[in-house]
Design a protein around this motif. Structure first.
Motif, PDB file in Angstrom:
ATOM      1  N   UNK A  37      21.996  92.787  28.372  1.00  0.00           N
ATOM      2  CA  UNK A  37      20.840  91.901  28.275  1.00  0.00           C
ATOM      3  C   UNK A  37      21.212  90.431  28.272  1.00  0.00           C
ATOM      4  N   UNK A  38      22.452  90.117  28.667  1.00  0.00           N
ATOM      5  CA  UNK A  38      22.942  88.745  28.609  1.00  0.00           C
ATOM      6  C   UNK A  38      22.980  88.055  29.954  1.00  0.00           C
ATOM      7  N   UNK A  39      23.611  86.882  29.948  1.00  0.00           N
ATOM      8  CA  UNK A  39      23.718  86.060  31.152  1.00  0.00           C
ATOM      9  C   UNK A  39      25.152  85.561  31.295  1.00  0.00           C
ATOM     10  N   UNK A  40      25.573  85.361  32.540  1.00  0.00           N
ATOM     11  CA  UNK A  40      26.900  84.833  32.830  1.00  0.00           C
ATOM     12  C   UNK A  40      26.730  83.671  33.803  1.00  0.00           C
ATOM     13  N   UNK A  41      27.452  82.592  33.530  1.00  0.00           N
ATOM     14  CA  UNK A  41      27.445  81.433  34.421  1.00  0.00           C
ATOM     15  C   UNK A  41      28.884  81.154  34.823  1.00  0.00           C
ATOM     16  N   UNK A  42      29.075  80.892  36.106  1.00  0.00           N
ATOM     17  CA  UNK A  42      30.397  80.605  36.639  1.00  0.00           C
ATOM     18  C   UNK A  42      30.383  79.170  37.163  1.00  0.00           C
ATOM     19  N   UNK A  43      31.305  78.351  36.659  1.00  0.00           N
ATOM     20  CA  UNK A  43      31.423  76.953  37.081  1.00  0.00           C
ATOM     21  C   UNK A  43      32.751  76.772  37.803  1.00  0.00           C
ATOM     22  N   UNK A  46      26.690  84.676  27.514  1.00  0.00           N
ATOM     23  CA  UNK A  46      25.877  84.792  26.295  1.00  0.00           C
ATOM     24  C   UNK A  46      25.192  86.155  26.299  1.00  0.00           C
ATOM     25  N   UNK A  47      25.185  86.777  25.137  1.00  0.00           N
ATOM     26  CA  UNK A  47      24.559  88.100  24.969  1.00  0.00           C
ATOM     27  C   UNK A  47      23.725  88.042  23.695  1.00  0.00           C
ATOM     28  N   UNK A  48      22.440  88.393  23.777  1.00  0.00           N
ATOM     29  CA  UNK A  48      21.608  88.344  22.586  1.00  0.00           C
ATOM     30  C   UNK A  48      22.086  89.326  21.514  1.00  0.00           C
ATOM     31  N   UNK A  49      21.887  88.912  20.276  1.00  0.00           N
ATOM     32  CA  UNK A  49      22.207  89.810  19.158  1.00  0.00           C
ATOM     33  C   UNK A  49      21.083  90.821  19.029  1.00  0.00           C
ATOM     34  N   UNK A  50      21.362  91.888  18.311  1.00  0.00           N
ATOM     35  CA  UNK A  50      20.320  92.866  18.046  1.00  0.00           C
ATOM     36  C   UNK A  50      20.447  94.102  18.911  1.00  0.00           C
ATOM     37  N   UNK A  84      31.979  91.857  35.825  1.00  0.00           N
ATOM     38  CA  UNK A  84      31.649  91.104  34.606  1.00  0.00           C
ATOM     39  C   UNK A  84      30.134  90.925  34.516  1.00  0.00           C
ATOM     40  N   UNK A  85      29.541  90.497  35.622  1.00  0.00           N
ATOM     41  CA  UNK A  85      28.087  90.263  35.655  1.00  0.00           C
ATOM     42  C   UNK A  85      27.333  91.548  35.333  1.00  0.00           C
ATOM     43  N   UNK A  86      27.768  92.676  35.892  1.00  0.00           N
ATOM     44  CA  UNK A  86      27.112  93.962  35.622  1.00  0.00           C
ATOM     45  C   UNK A  86      27.160  94.304  34.138  1.00  0.00           C
ATOM     46  N   UNK A 110      23.104  83.815  19.698  1.00  0.00           N
ATOM     47  CA  UNK A 110      23.579  84.990  20.438  1.00  0.00           C
ATOM     48  C   UNK A 110      25.111  85.031  20.381  1.00  0.00           C
ATOM     49  N   UNK A 111      25.685  86.117  20.904  1.00  0.00           N
ATOM     50  CA  UNK A 111      27.144  86.225  21.011  1.00  0.00           C
ATOM     51  C   UNK A 111      27.559  85.456  22.255  1.00  0.00           C
ATOM     52  N   UNK A 112      28.626  84.670  22.146  1.00  0.00           N
ATOM     53  CA  UNK A 112      29.054  83.856  23.278  1.00  0.00           C
ATOM     54  C   UNK A 112      30.552  83.996  23.520  1.00  0.00           C
ATOM     55  N   UNK A 113      30.910  83.836  24.784  1.00  0.00           N
ATOM     56  CA  UNK A 113      32.315  83.868  25.188  1.00  0.00           C
ATOM     57  C   UNK A 113      32.476  82.862  26.314  1.00  0.00           C
TER      58      UNK A 113
END
Length: 159
Positions: free
Chosen positions: A135-141, A151-155, A127-129, A102-105
């Protein structure tokens, strides 16, 4: 209400006044109104603007090839840098863009880490919205350093 970090009231002299003045004005208009700048141009402007405030923005990797994801990542990068400086008093922010399944940042900084979980305010909520719309996910540490992982899925994008 913005994200809040518990910070020490005595900060070393390092241009905080200049940064505070810049935040009072917000990011310069040319960042947002550069005749619809490309996502790559937005990152260049972001780096230039913050370098001018004494904040080093380090970028590794390339933005996603999908324009919609690249635009959101560039805007999220601006929010990450702004929050790192505003709330953590960071003088250096690292943004890393990469891909595998997937695409990651990721965003990390050298600012004062929060003393515990943060209250997600407008910046991280937005950011979360954006990420969830893709269709991706965000994690905050918040330990050992403040970090945001996306992370955001490709496609195809969800409708």
């Amino acid at each position: 209400q913005e994200e809040q970090r518990d910070v020490h009231p005595q900060l070393p002299d390092g241009g905080e006044g200049q940064r505070d003045a810049a935040f009072a004005e917000g990011l310069p208009r040319d960042f947002w109104e550069d005749e619809a700048p490309s996502p790559g141009r937005r990152l260049e402007l972001l780096t230039d603007i913050f370098n001018g405030m004494g904040v080093k923005v380090l970028i590794r990797g390339e933005l996603p090839q999908q324009e919609e994801v690249a635009l959101d990542f560039a805007d999220i990068a601006a929010e990450c840098v702004t929050n790192a400086v505003r709330h953590g008093y960071a003088t250096q922010v690292q943004l890393h863009f990469f891909q595998n399944d997937c695409w990651r940042m990721s965003s990390t900084d050298n600012g004062i880490p929060p003393s515990g979980p943060i209250k997600e305010g407008g910046g991280i909520r937005e950011m979360r919205r954006r990420v969830e719309r893709l269709g991706g996910a965000i994690k905050v540490y918040y330990t050992p350093r403040f970090s945001i992982q996306i992370s955001v899925p490709k496609g195809e994008r969800p409708v």
